[in-house]
Scaffold this active site. Structure first.
Site, PDB file in Angstrom:
ATOM      1  N   GLY A  11       0.826  -1.357   0.097  1.00  0.00           N
ATOM      2  CA  GLY A  11       0.016  -0.011   0.068  1.00  0.00           C
ATOM      3  C   GLY A  11       1.086   1.252   0.092  1.00  0.00           C
ATOM      4  O   GLY A  11       2.055   1.323  -0.045  1.00  0.00           O
ATOM      5  N   GLY A  37      -3.717  -2.710  -2.217  1.00  0.00           N
ATOM      6  CA  GLY A  37      -2.355  -2.425  -2.351  1.00  0.00           C
ATOM      7  C   GLY A  37      -1.993  -2.823  -3.827  1.00  0.00           C
ATOM      8  O   GLY A  37      -2.925  -3.463  -4.464  1.00  0.00           O
ATOM      9  N   SER A  76      -4.857  -2.248   5.885  1.00  0.00           N
ATOM     10  CA  SER A  76      -6.329  -1.862   5.948  1.00  0.00           C
ATOM     11  C   SER A  76      -6.611  -0.811   4.872  1.00  0.00           C
ATOM     12  O   SER A  76      -5.933   0.072   4.378  1.00  0.00           O
ATOM     13  CB  SER A  76      -6.450  -1.161   7.358  1.00  0.00           C
ATOM     14  OG  SER A  76      -7.731  -0.630   7.100  1.00  0.00           O
ATOM     15  N   GLY A 103      -0.615 -11.981  18.321  1.00  0.00           N
ATOM     16  CA  GLY A 103      -0.561 -13.507  18.815  1.00  0.00           C
ATOM     17  C   GLY A 103       0.941 -13.794  18.085  1.00  0.00           C
ATOM     18  O   GLY A 103       1.688 -14.643  18.886  1.00  0.00           O
ATOM     19  N   ALA A 115      -0.914   0.644  13.051  1.00  0.00           N
ATOM     20  CA  ALA A 115      -1.468   1.903  12.625  1.00  0.00           C
ATOM     21  C   ALA A 115      -2.766   2.284  12.980  1.00  0.00           C
ATOM     22  O   ALA A 115      -3.773   1.685  12.278  1.00  0.00           O
ATOM     23  CB  ALA A 115      -1.192   1.852  10.986  1.00  0.00           C
ATOM     24  N   TYR A 146     -14.887   1.418   9.636  1.00  0.00           N
ATOM     25  CA  TYR A 146     -13.216   1.524  10.016  1.00  0.00           C
ATOM     26  C   TYR A 146     -13.032   2.225  11.317  1.00  0.00           C
ATOM     27  O   TYR A 146     -12.101   1.713  11.769  1.00  0.00           O
ATOM     28  CB  TYR A 146     -12.883   2.620   8.836  1.00  0.00           C
ATOM     29  CG  TYR A 146     -11.507   2.989   8.694  1.00  0.00           C
ATOM     30  CD1 TYR A 146     -10.618   2.172   8.128  1.00  0.00           C
ATOM     31  CD2 TYR A 146     -11.157   4.566   8.939  1.00  0.00           C
ATOM     32  CE1 TYR A 146      -9.152   2.774   8.120  1.00  0.00           C
ATOM     33  CE2 TYR A 146      -9.758   4.854   8.811  1.00  0.00           C
ATOM     34  CZ  TYR A 146      -8.838   3.972   8.374  1.00  0.00           C
ATOM     35  OH  TYR A 146      -7.712   4.551   8.538  1.00  0.00           O
TER      36      TYR A 146
END
Ligand code: UDP
Length: 323
Positions: A11, A37, A76, A103, A115, A146
């Site tokens: 992206g 992306g 995202s 994780g 981010a 979002y």
């Protein structure tokens, strides 16, 4: 050699981060599902020994062989046009995706930076926005998928920090621009520059009195790097506090591009924040960071990038729904 995983690597921001971490002498493991992306943004890195790419959706279980020192979660969709089109993926990448990344960070004993965004402040009642402000978000509005996913991202990141003792960093990114922004992502800067280059009028939403504060991408990347290397785990705003109305911004783009067209008014989308400007006191004090590139310089570099696109690329536009 330090090893860093960057999600959303193909992206706009992810690709600039790949460049920066390669420059820092690190081994970059890049991951992207390419839903928004574009491999074009990182194709120059594929020939490097210390760059590898995984075509993978971070919302699904993530496996990366070998050690990791750092993880940067930048996957995202990030523009209103994208998250209206793919709201479920938008929710999943910052919820399930963040859970997977945290994780993975535990297993690898890696430090993770997520981010987040000025959207956690919603349509803010506090101006400029400080990190202490909790925001004014409509969970069921067009931006809800979002904004709430990013708020969940912050919450689960804090939980992993507090409960598991994971080393975490949270950046709240304000409007950022620069080369490799997608021309058709509906954001105001590519929209205006694209329209100027195609000879169309510039679509200003509402009366253009809403404000934004635009940060050049190199400044943002420097802020991200400093935050990652700091020992501060609470959210930090990174953005350029120079605030401008969208109408003034349109006039600047017309002047910069020499376009003879005019600004035309279109309906203001629902829940469009009326004003936005970061308070960057924390970034100044904790990271010694502040933006260095002013809008005139940054816009010139960005305009040169858009001018270099092919005619086909320039004509591939999607129009934003006015709702
Ligand atoms: N905007 C506009 N014309 C466009 C696209 C956006 O006037 O063609 C306005 C939009 O309504 C908002 C501002 O520009 O007030 C910034 O929009 P963008 O989508 O870039 O990001 P946001 O900060 O709203 O997430």
């Amino acid at each position: 050699m330090k090893r860093v995983l960057i999600t959303g690597a193909a992206g706009f921001l992810g690709s600039h981060l790949c460049d920066r971490f390669i420059k820092e002498g690190m081994h970059v493991v890049a991951m992207d599902n390419l839903i928004t992306g574009d491999l074009k943004n990182i194709e120059h890195l594929f020939k490097l020994e210390h760059f590898e790419f995984y075509h993978h959706d971070v919302s699904k279980f993530v496996f990366v062989p070998g050690e990791l020192d750092y993880i940067l979660h930048f996957a995202s969709p990030a523009s209103p046009i994208d998250y209206l089109k793919i709201p479920i993926q938008t929710l999943k990448v910052s919820s399930l995706g963040t859970h997977n990344v945290l994780g993975l960070a535990r297993v690898k004993k890696a430090r993770v930076l997520v981010a987040s965004t000025s959207e956690v402040y919603g349509d803010p009642h506090v101006h400029p926005q400080t990190e202490e402000y909790w925001g004014n978000v409509n969970p069921v509005g067009p931006r809800g998928c979002y904004d709430e996913a990013k708020r969940f991202m912050e919450a689960i990141t804090m939980a992993y920090h507090d409960y598991h003792g994971l080393e975490t960093r949270i950046i709240r990114i304000f409007n950022t621009y620069g080369p490799r922004m997608r021309l058709n992502d509906g954001r105001v800067l590519p929209a205006f520059i694209g329209q100027a280059l195609r000879g169309e009028d510039l679509t200003m939403f509402g009366d253009g009195s809403q404000t934004r504060s635009f940060c050049y991408v190199d400044d943002l990347v420097e802020g991200i790097f400093r935050l990652l290397m700091s020992d501060y785990h609470l959210p930090v705003n990174i953005g350029n506090p120079s605030e401008i109305t969208i109408k003034e911004f349109g006039d600047e783009i017309l002047k910069l591009t020499g376009a003879k067209q005019k600004l035309i008014s279109k309906p203001l989308p629902k829940d469009d924040p009326k004003q936005r400007r970061p308070d960057i006191t924390k970034a100044r004090e904790i990271l010694g960071w502040e933006p260095k590139v002013n809008r005139a310089e940054g816009l010139k570099i960005t305009f040169d990038y858009f001018k270099s696109l092919t005619k086909d690329e320039l004509n591939k536009v999607e129009h934003r729904k006015f709702n």
